[in-house]
Design an enzyme around this catalytic site. Structure first.
Site, short mmCIF file in Angstrom:
data_model
loop_
_atom_site.label_atom_id
_atom_site.label_comp_id
_atom_site.label_asym_id
_atom_site.label_seq_id
_atom_site.Cartn_x
_atom_site.Cartn_y
_atom_site.Cartn_z
NE ARG A 156 -2.33 -1.47 3.30
CZ ARG A 156 -2.88 -2.05 4.34
NH1 ARG A 156 -4.13 -2.41 4.30
NH2 ARG A 156 -2.19 -2.26 5.44
CD GLU A 196 1.83 -9.47 18.32
OE1 GLU A 196 1.19 -9.97 19.25
OE2 GLU A 196 1.33 -8.66 17.50
#
Length: 177
Positions: free
Chosen positions: A61, A98
């Site tokens: 994006r 993460e």
């Protein structure tokens, strides 16, 4: 330029892509001609006097926002892609997620020492991708001018990760608390 209500064209999608997550859908902002124009001009205007020679947009994006910002600034656009997507020699940077790691690459000849680089993405969450991209820019000898995004998820404290990578300016149009 007048104050534009960017948030009015960003739609919350609850429980997407998983329960408990509120996805911020910016496609209505892109679909609105006035919203899109204000978005690109606001980012470009903020960095107009910084001497930007290249805009880097992380996959995917960041491409949508980065290309028109580069055009508006009269700069080149460099895609930062996932490994194996670029056909020539690349520079690469890995960064922690993460759960695990990820990497981004740019063509080795895309950025030169002395280039002034702006990193543009649609959203900055934890700042990990942006900070890693900034590290890559610095490693090739270019000057990192700053970071720009449409949405900054302030509650995830992305500015801390960016500070560790060199404390460059982060310009965001909408801050989510």
């Amino acid at each position: 330029m007048s104050e534009f209500e960017y948030a009015s064209l960003i739609t919350d999608i609850p429980d997407y892509p998983e329960p408990g997550v509120v996805f911020k859908d910016i496609t209505p902002l892109f679909a609105d001609p006035e919203g899109l124009r204000h978005t690109i001009l606001a980012i470009a205007d903020h960095f107009r006097d910084a001497g930007v020679t290249k805009v880097v947009g992380p996959e995917a994006r960041g491409f949508i926002v980065g290309v028109p910002v580069a055009m508006e600034l009269g700069a080149g656009f460099i895609p930062a892609r996932k490994p194996g997507k670029l056909p020539r020699e690349t520079y690469s940077v890995s960064y922690e997620l993460e759960y695990g790691t990820d990497s981004l690459e740019i063509h080795a000849d895309a950025i030169q020492p002395g280039d002034k680089v702006l990193i543009v993405d649609d959203l900055i969450a934890t700042g990990g991708t942006a900070a890693a991209t900034g590290t890559l820019i610095s490693e090739v000898g270019a000057e990192l001018v700053g970071y720009a995004c449409i949405l900054e998820l302030e509650f995830l404290n992305p500015r801390a990760a960016l500070a560790e990578a060199g404390d460059q300016e982060l310009f965001s149009l909408v801050k989510v608390h």
